[in-house]
Design a protein around this motif. Structure first.
Motif, PDB file in Angstrom:
ATOM      1  N   ARG B  13      13.476   2.825 -17.035  1.00 40.42           N
ATOM      2  CA  ARG B  13      12.365   2.611 -16.107  1.00 40.42           C
ATOM      3  C   ARG B  13      12.608   3.212 -14.731  1.00 40.42           C
ATOM      4  O   ARG B  13      11.781   3.052 -13.841  1.00 40.42           O
ATOM      5  N   ARG B  16       9.954   5.651 -13.480  1.00 39.78           N
ATOM      6  CA  ARG B  16       8.708   4.959 -13.174  1.00 39.78           C
ATOM      7  C   ARG B  16       8.793   4.218 -11.846  1.00 39.78           C
ATOM      8  O   ARG B  16       7.892   4.294 -11.020  1.00 39.78           O
ATOM      9  N   GLY B  19       8.942   6.591  -8.899  1.00 40.48           N
ATOM     10  CA  GLY B  19       7.598   7.128  -8.665  1.00 40.48           C
ATOM     11  C   GLY B  19       6.738   6.149  -7.901  1.00 40.48           C
ATOM     12  O   GLY B  19       6.066   6.522  -6.932  1.00 40.48           O
ATOM     13  N   LEU B  20       6.777   4.892  -8.310  1.00 39.32           N
ATOM     14  CA  LEU B  20       5.965   3.866  -7.658  1.00 39.32           C
ATOM     15  C   LEU B  20       6.411   3.668  -6.211  1.00 39.32           C
ATOM     16  O   LEU B  20       5.581   3.521  -5.306  1.00 39.32           O
ATOM     17  N   VAL B  23       5.018   6.478  -4.153  1.00 39.23           N
ATOM     18  CA  VAL B  23       3.579   6.298  -3.942  1.00 39.23           C
ATOM     19  C   VAL B  23       3.325   5.237  -2.870  1.00 39.23           C
ATOM     20  O   VAL B  23       2.512   5.438  -1.958  1.00 39.23           O
ATOM     21  N   PHE B  27       1.637   5.663   0.808  1.00 42.62           N
ATOM     22  CA  PHE B  27       0.453   4.881   1.174  1.00 42.62           C
ATOM     23  C   PHE B  27       0.640   4.233   2.539  1.00 42.62           C
ATOM     24  O   PHE B  27      -0.268   4.256   3.378  1.00 42.62           O
ATOM     25  N   ALA B  29       2.611   5.341   4.880  1.00 41.92           N
ATOM     26  CA  ALA B  29       2.573   6.423   5.870  1.00 41.92           C
ATOM     27  C   ALA B  29       1.127   6.826   6.165  1.00 41.92           C
ATOM     28  O   ALA B  29       0.759   7.094   7.321  1.00 41.92           O
ATOM     29  N   LEU B  30       0.312   6.837   5.113  1.00 42.55           N
ATOM     30  CA  LEU B  30      -1.095   7.211   5.256  1.00 42.55           C
ATOM     31  C   LEU B  30      -1.844   6.222   6.139  1.00 42.55           C
ATOM     32  O   LEU B  30      -2.605   6.602   7.036  1.00 42.55           O
ATOM     33  N   ILE B  31      -1.617   4.939   5.885  1.00 44.32           N
ATOM     34  CA  ILE B  31      -2.285   3.902   6.683  1.00 44.32           C
ATOM     35  C   ILE B  31      -1.845   4.018   8.146  1.00 44.32           C
ATOM     36  O   ILE B  31      -2.657   3.920   9.065  1.00 44.32           O
ATOM     37  N   GLY B  33      -0.731   6.698   9.669  1.00 39.13           N
ATOM     38  CA  GLY B  33      -1.342   7.907  10.233  1.00 39.13           C
ATOM     39  C   GLY B  33      -2.797   7.678  10.595  1.00 39.13           C
ATOM     40  O   GLY B  33      -3.261   8.057  11.676  1.00 39.13           O
ATOM     41  N   MET B  34      -3.536   7.026   9.691  1.00 37.77           N
ATOM     42  CA  MET B  34      -4.952   6.748   9.954  1.00 37.77           C
ATOM     43  C   MET B  34      -5.119   5.858  11.173  1.00 37.77           C
ATOM     44  O   MET B  34      -6.026   6.054  11.990  1.00 37.77           O
ATOM     45  N   VAL B  37      -4.524   7.940  14.332  1.00 34.25           N
ATOM     46  CA  VAL B  37      -5.671   8.821  14.594  1.00 34.25           C
ATOM     47  C   VAL B  37      -6.847   8.018  15.120  1.00 34.25           C
ATOM     48  O   VAL B  37      -7.491   8.389  16.103  1.00 34.25           O
ATOM     49  N   LYS B  38      -7.118   6.884  14.472  1.00 38.35           N
ATOM     50  CA  LYS B  38      -8.287   6.089  14.871  1.00 38.35           C
ATOM     51  C   LYS B  38      -8.124   5.562  16.285  1.00 38.35           C
ATOM     52  O   LYS B  38      -9.088   5.515  17.056  1.00 38.35           O
ATOM     53  N   ASN B  41      -8.346   8.541  18.793  1.00 35.11           N
ATOM     54  CA  ASN B  41      -9.683   9.145  18.901  1.00 35.11           C
ATOM     55  C   ASN B  41     -10.760   8.120  19.206  1.00 35.11           C
ATOM     56  O   ASN B  41     -11.845   8.479  19.625  1.00 35.11           O
TER      57      ASN B  41
END
Lengths: 305, 80
Positions: B13, B16, B19-20, B23, B27, B29-31, B33-34, B37-38, B41
Motif C-alpha cells: 500500500r 497508494r 500518492g494520497l 494529493v 490541496f 498548498a492550493l487552499i 495559495g487561494m 491571492v484572495k 486582491n
C-alpha cells in the motif's frame, strides 16, 4: 515454507487505478476546452485562481467519470474497449467508485465556487448531474440518441470556463457549446461503426444497433452539415478572427468530405478494407475539436476582429 | 529482529499512501495559495465582531469607504 502473513487475495488497487477511475483522457479534453473558454472570455481573472478553477472543473469531470464507472460496471465488463477499467477488472469496488465520485463532486463544486464564482460552481454541479444521472443512469440504455445527449455534458466545460470569468453566459460560450455538442455524435458513431459488436453485446442501444449501419452513416453526414455553420459562426463573434475562420473553414470542409465518404461506402467495402475510412475519420475528428479550440486560443493571443 | 516486522500489506500500500499524501499536501498548498491571492486582491474583509469599530462606519456621503477619522466613533470604541 510460505510466509505466514502472505496475502493471497485479489490484486489490490494502486494509486494509478484511482486516477484511471477519473477517466484522465476525457479529463484532458475537459481541461483544454475549459481553459480556452476561460482564456477567450472578456474580463480579468487572477492567474492562480484561473489555474485553480480549471483544476476544479477537471476534478468535477473526473468525479462524473467515476460515477459513470460505478453505474456502468456491468456493461463495461462486457465491452472489449472498457473491460480493463478498474471496476470491471476487480481492482476497485463499485461502492468505492460511487463514494469517490460523490465526494469529488461536492469538493469540486464547493472549491470552484470559492475560486471563481457560484454561477460557475452551479454550472459544474449541473454538468455532473447531467452526465451521471440524465445520461448514464437515465438515457444511455434507453435511447439511440444517447450519444447526442451525452455530448451535451462534454460540451459544457468551455461554458463553465467562460462563466468563471464573466459570471454568466454569452453567445460565444453558447457557440463553443454547439461546437462540441454537434461534433460528439459523428465522432462516436464513427467509433461505433468499427467497434462492431461491442455495443450490441452490452445491450446499449447504439444507433448502429437500433437503426442499422446505413442509417448511422446518413446521421454522421447530416451532423457534419449541421456542425459547420455553428463552427463558422463562432468565428464571426468577438472571440473569432481571420485566423480562426481560416482554420475552421478548412477543418469543416475536410470533416464534411469525410462524412460524405462514409455515407458513400457500403458495409461490404468497409469490411473488405478493415474500416480504414471510418478509422481515419474518427482520428481526424479528434484533431477537429482540438484544432478549433487551439485556433481560438491563438486568435485570442493575437487579437480578434 | 525488529519488534514489529513490517506487514507485507504495508509494502503493497506504500504507493497508494504516498500518492494520497502528495494529493493532500497539494490541496493544502492550493487552499493556502487561494487564500493569499484572495486577501491580497480582495476588498476589505473585516466583518462585525460584536464590537463597534471605526473602520466599519461608513463616511457621510459615501456609503462604501470606511471612515477612520470620525472622532466620536473612536471615543465610543475606547470607552468600551
Amino acid at each position: 515454507m510460505t510466509e505466514a502473513n502472505a496475502y493471497e487475495g485479489p490484486v489490490e488497487a494502486q494509486f494509478g487505478d484511482y486516477i484511471a477511475l477519473l477517466k484522465p483522457r476525457v479529463m484532458s479534453l475537459v481541461v483544454f476546452t475549459a481553459f480556452v473558454g476561460l482564456w477567450v472570455a472578456p474580463g480579468q481573472m487572477d492567474p492562480f485562481l484561473a489555474f485553480c478553477s480549471i483544476l476544479f472543473i477537471a476534478i468535477g469531470g473526473g468525479a462524473s467519470g467515476a460515477l459513470n464507472m460505478w453505474y456502468d460496471s456491468d456493461i463495461d465488463a462486457v465491452m472489449r474497449r472498457t473491460q480493463d477499467r478498474p471496476v470491471p477488472a476487480g481492482l476497485i469496488g463499485r461502492e468505492e467508485a460511487l463514494a469517490l465520485g460523490i465526494g469529488l463532486s461536492i469538493l469540486s463544486v464547493m472549491m470552484l465556487g470559492l475560486a471563481a464564482n457560484w454561477f460557475a460552481a452551479g454550472f459544474l454541479a449541473f454538468t455532473i448531474f447531467f452526465y451521471a444521472v440524465v445520461y448514464t443512469i437515465w438515457l444511455k440504455r434507453s435511447t439511440p440518441q444517447n450519444i447526442v445527449i451525452g455530448g451535451a455534458a462534454g460540451a459544457f466545460p468551455p461554458m463553465i470556463g467562460w462563466a468563471c470569468v464573466t459570471g454568466g453566459i454569452g453567445i460565444e460560450s453558447l457557440l463553443m457549446f454547439a461546437l462540441v455538442f454537434f461534433w460528439t455524435p459523428p465522432h462516436f458513431w464513427a467509433l461505433a461503426l468499427f467497434m462492431r459488436d461491442d455495443y450490441s453485446k452490452a445491450g446499449v442501444p447504439m444507433l448502429t444497433v437500433t437503426n442499422g449501419r446505413r442509417s448511422t452513416r446518413r446521421h454522421i453526414f447530416a451532423y457534419t452539415l449541421v456542425l459547420a455553420p455553428f463552427a463558422i459562426w463562432l468565428g464571426l463573434t468577438s472571440v473569432g478572427g481571420p485566423l480562426y475562420l481560416a482554420v475552421s473553414a478548412v477543418l469543416n470542409a475536410l470533416f464534411i468530405l469525410g462524412g460524405w465518404r462514409i455515407l458513400r461506402r457500403d458495409e461490404v467495402a468497409a469490411e473488405a478494407d478493415g474500416y480504414t475510412v471510418e478509422k481515419r475519420y474518427f482520428r481526424f475528428s479528434l484533431y477537429y475539436t482540438f484544432l478549433h479550440f487551439l485556433a481560438l486560443l491563438a486568435q485570442g493571443w493575437v487579437g480578434g476582429w | 529482529m525488529a519488534l514489529r516486522p513490517e506487514h507485507e500489506l504495508h509494502g503493497r500500500r506504500r504507493g497508494r499512501n504516498t500518492g494520497l499524501l502528495v494529493v493532500l499536501a497539494l490541496f493544502v498548498a492550493l487552499i493556502f495559495g487561494m487564500t493569499v491571492v484572495k486577501i491580497s486582491n480582495g476588498h476589505m474583509m473585516e466583518g462585525f465582531d460584536h464590537q463597534p469599530r471605526t473602520s466599519l462606519i461608513p463616511a457621510e456621503g459615501d456609503g462604501d469607504a470606511p471612515a477612520g477619522d470620525i472622532p466620536a466613533a473612536e471615543d465610543e470604541e475606547e470607552g468600551q
